[in-house]
Scaffold this motif. Structure first.
Motif, PDB file in Angstrom:
ATOM      1  N   PRO A   1      40.391  19.507  50.793  1.00 53.14           N
ATOM      2  CA  PRO A   1      41.535  20.002  50.005  1.00 53.14           C
ATOM      3  C   PRO A   1      42.818  20.161  50.811  1.00 53.14           C
ATOM      4  N   TYR A   2      42.724  20.140  52.114  1.00 57.09           N
ATOM      5  CA  TYR A   2      43.885  20.389  52.966  1.00 57.09           C
ATOM      6  C   TYR A   2      44.287  19.136  53.748  1.00 57.09           C
ATOM      7  N   LEU A   3      43.355  18.586  54.506  1.00 58.19           N
ATOM      8  CA  LEU A   3      43.603  17.393  55.315  1.00 58.19           C
ATOM      9  C   LEU A   3      42.442  16.422  55.098  1.00 58.19           C
ATOM     10  N   PRO A   4      42.473  15.650  54.005  1.00 56.30           N
ATOM     11  CA  PRO A   4      41.322  14.790  53.670  1.00 56.30           C
ATOM     12  C   PRO A   4      41.101  13.710  54.713  1.00 56.30           C
ATOM     13  N   GLN A   5      39.842  13.355  54.880  1.00 59.39           N
ATOM     14  CA  GLN A   5      39.411  12.422  55.922  1.00 59.39           C
ATOM     15  C   GLN A   5      40.151  11.091  55.857  1.00 59.39           C
ATOM     16  N   ARG A   6      40.350  10.557  54.672  1.00 60.79           N
ATOM     17  CA  ARG A   6      40.965   9.233  54.554  1.00 60.79           C
ATOM     18  C   ARG A   6      42.468   9.263  54.820  1.00 60.79           C
ATOM     19  N   LYS A   7      43.070  10.417  54.758  1.00 56.26           N
ATOM     20  CA  LYS A   7      44.516  10.516  54.926  1.00 56.26           C
ATOM     21  C   LYS A   7      44.928  11.055  56.295  1.00 56.26           C
ATOM     22  N   ALA A   8      44.122  11.964  56.839  1.00 54.87           N
ATOM     23  CA  ALA A   8      44.527  12.638  58.070  1.00 54.87           C
ATOM     24  C   ALA A   8      43.867  12.013  59.300  1.00 54.87           C
ATOM     25  N   LEU A   9      42.553  11.914  59.307  1.00 51.57           N
ATOM     26  CA  LEU A   9      41.793  11.330  60.414  1.00 51.57           C
ATOM     27  C   LEU A   9      41.806  12.214  61.662  1.00 51.57           C
ATOM     28  N   GLY A  10      40.769  12.064  62.467  1.00 54.97           N
ATOM     29  CA  GLY A  10      40.732  12.626  63.808  1.00 54.97           C
ATOM     30  C   GLY A  10      40.627  14.139  63.870  1.00 54.97           C
ATOM     31  N   GLU A  11      41.151  14.677  64.961  1.00 52.86           N
ATOM     32  CA  GLU A  11      40.973  16.083  65.266  1.00 52.86           C
ATOM     33  C   GLU A  11      41.591  17.001  64.228  1.00 52.86           C
ATOM     34  N   MET A  12      42.676  16.572  63.599  1.00 51.88           N
ATOM     35  CA  MET A  12      43.325  17.486  62.654  1.00 51.88           C
ATOM     36  C   MET A  12      42.418  17.798  61.464  1.00 51.88           C
ATOM     37  N   THR A  13      41.758  16.793  60.923  1.00 52.90           N
ATOM     38  CA  THR A  13      40.876  17.054  59.785  1.00 52.90           C
ATOM     39  C   THR A  13      39.608  17.779  60.226  1.00 52.90           C
ATOM     40  N   LEU A  14      39.114  17.505  61.418  1.00 50.07           N
ATOM     41  CA  LEU A  14      37.959  18.233  61.937  1.00 50.07           C
ATOM     42  C   LEU A  14      38.292  19.701  62.168  1.00 50.07           C
ATOM     43  N   ASN A  15      39.462  19.980  62.741  1.00 51.11           N
ATOM     44  CA  ASN A  15      39.824  21.357  63.034  1.00 51.11           C
ATOM     45  C   ASN A  15      40.030  22.179  61.763  1.00 51.11           C
ATOM     46  N   ALA A  16      40.621  21.557  60.743  1.00 54.56           N
ATOM     47  CA  ALA A  16      40.797  22.264  59.473  1.00 54.56           C
ATOM     48  C   ALA A  16      39.443  22.614  58.868  1.00 54.56           C
ATOM     49  N   GLY A  17      38.546  21.631  58.822  1.00 51.95           N
ATOM     50  CA  GLY A  17      37.223  21.883  58.268  1.00 51.95           C
ATOM     51  C   GLY A  17      36.406  22.844  59.102  1.00 51.95           C
ATOM     52  N   LYS A  18      36.532  22.743  60.429  1.00 47.46           N
ATOM     53  CA  LYS A  18      35.752  23.613  61.315  1.00 47.46           C
ATOM     54  C   LYS A  18      36.211  25.063  61.202  1.00 47.46           C
ATOM     55  N   ALA A  19      37.505  25.273  60.983  1.00 51.53           N
ATOM     56  CA  ALA A  19      37.994  26.644  60.793  1.00 51.53           C
ATOM     57  C   ALA A  19      37.307  27.281  59.592  1.00 51.53           C
ATOM     58  N   ILE A  20      37.138  26.503  58.519  1.00 46.69           N
ATOM     59  CA  ILE A  20      36.450  27.006  57.330  1.00 46.69           C
ATOM     60  C   ILE A  20      34.968  27.199  57.617  1.00 46.69           C
TER      61      ILE A  20
ATOM     62  N   PHE B   1      33.651  28.001  60.464  1.00 46.75           N
ATOM     63  CA  PHE B   1      33.532  29.230  61.247  1.00 46.75           C
ATOM     64  C   PHE B   1      33.643  30.457  60.335  1.00 46.75           C
ATOM     65  N   TYR B   2      34.551  30.404  59.376  1.00 46.00           N
ATOM     66  CA  TYR B   2      34.665  31.502  58.406  1.00 46.00           C
ATOM     67  C   TYR B   2      33.354  31.703  57.664  1.00 46.00           C
ATOM     68  N   GLU B   3      32.774  30.623  57.172  1.00 42.38           N
ATOM     69  CA  GLU B   3      31.533  30.718  56.405  1.00 42.38           C
ATOM     70  C   GLU B   3      30.372  31.209  57.277  1.00 42.38           C
ATOM     71  N   ALA B   4      30.449  30.960  58.573  1.00 42.91           N
ATOM     72  CA  ALA B   4      29.395  31.421  59.491  1.00 42.91           C
ATOM     73  C   ALA B   4      29.568  32.881  59.878  1.00 42.91           C
ATOM     74  N   GLY B   5      30.652  33.513  59.414  1.00 41.89           N
ATOM     75  CA  GLY B   5      30.853  34.926  59.679  1.00 41.89           C
ATOM     76  C   GLY B   5      31.766  35.257  60.829  1.00 41.89           C
ATOM     77  N   CYS B   6      32.538  34.280  61.329  1.00 37.93           N
ATOM     78  CA  CYS B   6      33.487  34.572  62.402  1.00 37.93           C
ATOM     79  C   CYS B   6      34.575  35.524  61.901  1.00 37.93           C
ATOM     80  N   ASP B   7      35.159  36.248  62.834  1.00 39.98           N
ATOM     81  CA  ASP B   7      36.192  37.230  62.502  1.00 39.98           C
ATOM     82  C   ASP B   7      37.595  36.709  62.769  1.00 39.98           C
ATOM     83  N   GLY B   8      37.715  35.505  63.299  1.00 37.07           N
ATOM     84  CA  GLY B   8      39.011  34.895  63.560  1.00 37.07           C
ATOM     85  C   GLY B   8      38.811  33.496  64.102  1.00 37.07           C
TER      86      GLY B   8
END
Length: 408
Positions: free
Chosen positions: A311-330, A332-339
């Motif tokens: 929904p933010y940086l789709p794989q076909r449009k963004a590519l690379g670290e930017m789309t991975l970092n956006a998804g990984k931040a979410i 981490f949130y779902e895993a219970g991280c505090d920041g």
């Protein structure tokens, strides 16, 4: 070879030794690293390039440096990142220094690094095991270090673990199946050593911070001014995105491109699927001794990470670290991280683009604090910024303990 992180570089150097290279890792970075690099750069280059170059220049200043018997390991890739210019730039500097006899060993991702060795299949499997082993060692090290009762215990055990893993990886006499068993056994021994550490606090009692960002900078503690240790000194614990994530991502991208080209059922797709299955099997074998310890800290699959980023940086449009970092931040949130902290080089396109979307990601996920830290080699008042971020983390954690993030 470059010291992206000590544990990863030492394990990969061992993998190179397993196929006959006399591989060693460049020295740990210091002030001389940037001073030497400044002689050949303008300041517009990204920090990872300057750190890699500066440490290679330090190697050239050693008394035993022999250009005719030296090769600098600088893999390359296509695309917009300045990483693709590291190798050509290095060749230019070697010429200026009259060291043309030194080689720049630069296998490319365009052919899957097939040019790296004659027995490329064996090497790639050993290298993959080196990546997974180093990710496991880094993960357990970060899980235990903030709680150690004796300062330095975790670093000492990590150092011993690196040497034990490297000894297995570099052994040319081991067949693949035996190598896997020996490596799993070595990692299990390191696990036990970490579990036997004396602790001053209960593991998992601190606020948990997910670390994303540009892969070199988040792993290279010199380049990020020991940001992880600064977070630990202020009462936090860090969970860093692993290196294996990038390998899984390249697998997904290769298969996507094959499907887009109408080669869904060809031999190349079959080979990609088989390789992925083998990688999963190796990963499972090495992770098996850590399943209970890593319960609740499992890594989300890259395909699921990409779904989160869509929904933010789709794989076909963004590519690379930017789309991975956006998804990984979410993730981490779902895993219970505090920041979440993003560590990126100043002027890095991936960091700049992702920073635009972090406020929306935070807003849509219970207001979890997300902060990007940029680094360009200049000294900054990092402690003040970390203090401010940790205040937000503690406030969020107190609120989150009342309401589960998954139920928000």
């Amino acid at each position: 070879m470059p010291r992206m992180s000590t544990v990863g570089a030492e394990c990969l150097a061992a993998a190179l030794r397993s196929i006959g290279f006399d591989a060693e890792v460049s020295p740990p970075s210091n002030d001389e690293t940037l001073a030497l690099a400044a002689r050949f750069t303008t300041g517009e280059e990204c920090l990872p390039q300057r750190v890699v170059l500066g440490n290679f220049l330090r190697v050239m200043r050693r008394d035993d440096f022999d250009p005719a018997h030296t090769a600098f390991f600088l893999p390359t890739s296509s695309g917009p990142c300045r990483f693709g210019q590291y190798a050509p730039f290095m060749r230019k500097i070697l010429k200026e220094l009259s060291h043309e006899d030194a080689l720049v060993f630069s296998p490319t991702s365009s052919d899957g690094y097939e040019g790296i060795a004659r027995d490329v299949t064996r090497f790639k499997r050993t290298a993959w095991r080196a990546v997974i082993a180093s990710d496991i060692l880094r993960k357990i090290h970060l899980m235990r270090r903030p709680y150690e009762a004796v300062p330095g215990d975790a670093d000492r055990i990590l150092g011993e673990g690196i040497r034990e893993a490297a000894a297995v990886l570099e052994d040319r006499t081991l067949r693949p199946r035996r190598q896997l068993r020996r490596l799993a056994g070595a990692l299990e021994g390191v696990r036990d050593a970490f579990l036997d550490m004396s602790l001053k606090e209960a593991p998992g009692s601190r606020p948990l911070i997910g670390i994303v960002g540009e892969i070199f900078l988040r792993l290279n503690s010199f380049s990020n001014q020991e940001l992880v240790r600064r977070v630990e000194a202020r009462g936090g614990e860090c969970w860093m995105a692993d290196v294996g994530e990038w390998i899984w991502y390249t697998n997904v991208e290769q298969q996507r491109k094959l499907r887009d080209a109408g080669r869904r059922f060809g031999g190349e797709m079959a080979g990609a699927k088989i390789r992925e299955a083998i990688q999963h099997a190796d990963e499972e074998a090495l992770l098996k001794p850590f399943r209970s310890l890593f319960s609740g800290r499992e890594e989300m699959s890259v395909r699921e990470v990409l779904k989160r980023s869509a929904p933010y940086l789709p794989q076909r449009k963004a590519l690379g670290e930017m789309t991975l970092n956006a998804g990984k931040a979410i993730a981490f949130y779902e895993a219970g991280c505090d920041g979440v902290i993003d560590i990126s080089p100043f002027t890095c396109m991936n960091g700049i683009v992702t920073e635009v979307f972090y406020p929306a990601i935070s807003r849509d996920h219970d207001g979890i604090p997300i902060r990007i830290f940029y680094f360009d080699g200049a000294s900054i008042d990092l402690d003040r910024d970390v203090d401010m971020f940790m205040e937000l983390v503690v406030s969020y954690r107190e609120r989150r303990l009342v309401k589960s993030p998954k139920g928000s």
